[in-house]
Design an enzyme around this catalytic site. Structure first.
Site, mmCIF file in Angstrom:
data_model
loop_
_atom_site.group_PDB
_atom_site.id
_atom_site.type_symbol
_atom_site.label_atom_id
_atom_site.label_comp_id
_atom_site.label_asym_id
_atom_site.label_seq_id
_atom_site.Cartn_x
_atom_site.Cartn_y
_atom_site.Cartn_z
ATOM 1 N N ASP A 79 0.819 -1.221 0.000
ATOM 2 C CA ASP A 79 0.000 0.000 0.000
ATOM 3 C C ASP A 79 0.846 1.261 0.000
ATOM 4 O OD1 ASP A 79 0.738 -0.838 2.676
ATOM 5 O OD2 ASP A 79 -0.510 0.792 3.426
ATOM 6 N N GLU A 146 0.148 -1.262 5.586
ATOM 7 C CA GLU A 146 1.174 -0.815 6.544
ATOM 8 C C GLU A 146 0.912 0.592 7.021
ATOM 9 O OE1 GLU A 146 5.059 1.094 7.697
ATOM 10 O OE2 GLU A 146 3.662 1.591 6.091
#
Length: 486
Positions: A79, A146
């Protein structure tokens, strides 16, 4: 493919990175990118799986003659942080990132680039597809989410991976090896308020504070950049007390782990105080530009007349909010005694937003010493409870304690010195690397974090240095050649 990016070295790594920029992958919405990586692994004929939480794992056997080396996990997160300038039209769930080269850096057009952690992910993909690199057994771990909760790292179960060494490729200064990181905690404060009628003989204004650099709330917190929420409420306290200004709505910051770059407030001003109010706005603009001349040269503060809002925040709630935000700690709380230049604890006053009779205040607390982090939590809780807010903490994650006996640290120091003629800097990082969480699930792992030079991550100014990407890649390849035997 973008002609500029396609000319960069190493070509395969930049091709993989460019492919990632074309797939929308904001945190919690990165499944398309995860699916792409799954297909990538399967097309290579490698063992590929998706765990229960959504992390992707791809395993590659050792090259001939390297079977006796320890197994290495190459790890990065899929991400990226979705941040854009207010004047940029971009849908992070649909639109590709527009990359371009500028003075030796790759950056994006008005948005975050996603080099954090797209370069690390691309590097792992390039190792997986290479037929030339010498390496022992490889387990590539691509984690999800994350940036907003580390849910991928938290959800990784023991037993899925057989590695002995973790190479996390999510730090942002080439020539530095990170051996420890800060833990973190989310603070959520909520004020309930009543909607009251607007006053007669008042004029509505929209106050806009824009042009700040923002940045990573861990890496950049030490730089002393302006916090849009703190600056906005400093101003609001002044004009409320001096001119009877009333607050209708507030919208400051957008992400917990990004220093807020912009804040907007809708207020009403008694008609007979409009001139003094606008003069004060101009005065504060000059004050802020003077105070932050070195760090925020593009700061802009302005107030424009707007349509009268349908309601105001009741005065008691308004004053409680303003006083609490003005008093709230922000930035570096304490520097480390044990590692020079390392922030020990910090607080990012990230988001202040009013909506549906509630005002949400969201902060991210970081700390490399758990007890010190808990003390900051206690301070914040005391302040906002005194102001009448509800306070909750969530998403706590552990730090990563340095291991001075690390075998992989010794290897990487020697490799770096051999290749570049100098010893890399050994550091801790004031950011929430996944290493601490992953290490809790796999306590046998010997861990290092490293990467190329990235500046202004989590902001539209994000950029990655081209020369250091090539250097980082070469260092990774040479490290894999020198992994210790089992």
């Amino acid at each position: 493919m973008n002609n500029e990016i396609s000319k960069l070295e190493p070509v395969s790594l930049w091709e993989n990175f460019y492919a990632l920029t074309q797939i929308p992958r904001p945190s919690k919405k990165e499944k398309k990118a995860a699916d792409y990586i799954v297909e990538f692994g399967k097309n290579l004929g490698l063992e590929t799986l998706v765990d229960d939480i959504g992390n992707v794992i791809i395993k590659k056997p050792a090259t001939p003659g390297m079977e006796n080396r320890k197994t290495v996990v190459l790890q990065g997160h899929i991400d990226m942080v979705p941040q854009k300038n207010s004047d940029k039209v971009h849908d992070f769930e649909k639109d590709p990132i527009e990359t371009h080269i500028e003075d030796g850096w790759v950056t994006a057009n008005g948005t975050t680039l996603g080099a954090d952690n797209g370069i690390g992910v691309a590097a792992a993909m390039t190792v997986l597809q290479s037929k030339k690199i010498q390496h022992g057994p490889i387990e590539a771990l691509f984690t999800i989410d994350e940036e907003t909760g580390m849910t991928g790292a938290f959800g990784l179960k023991p037993g899925l991976l057989a590695a002995d060494i973790l190479l996390n490729m999510d730090s942002e200064d080439e020539g530095e090896l990170y051996v420890g990181c800060a833990g973190g905690s989310n603070a959520n404060m909520t004020f309930d308020y009543k909607e009251v009628e607007t006053n007669t003989n008042t004029v509505a204004f929209k106050i806009s504070l824009t042009g700040l650099k923002g940045g990573h709330s861990g890496m950049d917190i030490v730089l002393g950049r302006g916090n849009a929420n703190k600056l906005m409420f400093r101003l609001l306290k002044e004009v409320i007390a001096a001119y009877g200004v009333r607050l209708s709505s507030i919208d400051g910051g957008s992400l917990r782990n990004a220093i807020p770059r912009e804040a907007f407030a809708i207020v009403t001003v008694p008609s007979n105080n409009v001139i003094e109010f606008t003069e004060t706005i101009e005065e504060f603009a000059k004050i802020y530009q003077n105070e932050l001349a070195a760090t925020e040269p593009s700061l802009s503060l302005m107030a424009e007349k707007c349509e009268m809002p349908s309601s105001l925040i009741d005065e008691l709630s308004q004053d409680d909010l303003v006083n609490a935000i003005q008093a709230c700690p922000n930035g570096v709380i304490r520097m480390s005694d044990s590692m020079k230049g390392l922030v020990e604890t910090s607080l990012n006053l990230a988001i202040v937003k009013s909506e549906d009779k509630k005002i949400s205040v969201m902060c991210l607390i970081r700390g490399s010493v758990d007890s010190a982090k808990e003390d900051v939590e206690s301070t914040l809780e005391s302040l906002f409870r005194l102001a009448g807010a509800q306070v909750e903490f969530s998403g706590q994650y552990p730090g990563w304690k340095p291991n001075p006996q690390s075998e992989i640290l010794t290897v990487m120091k020697e490799v770096y010195h051999k290749e570049y003629g100098k010893t890399p800097a050994i550091k801790g990082i004031h950011a929430g690397l996944e290493c601490g969480i992953l290490g809790a699930a796999y306590p046998n792992w010997d861990m290092i974090s490293f990467g190329p030079t990235i500046r202004s991550p989590h902001s539209p100014d994000e950029k990655v240095n081209i020369e250091t990407v090539e250097k980082f890649w070469h260092f990774l390849v040479e490290t894999l050649k020198n992994i210790p035997t089992k």
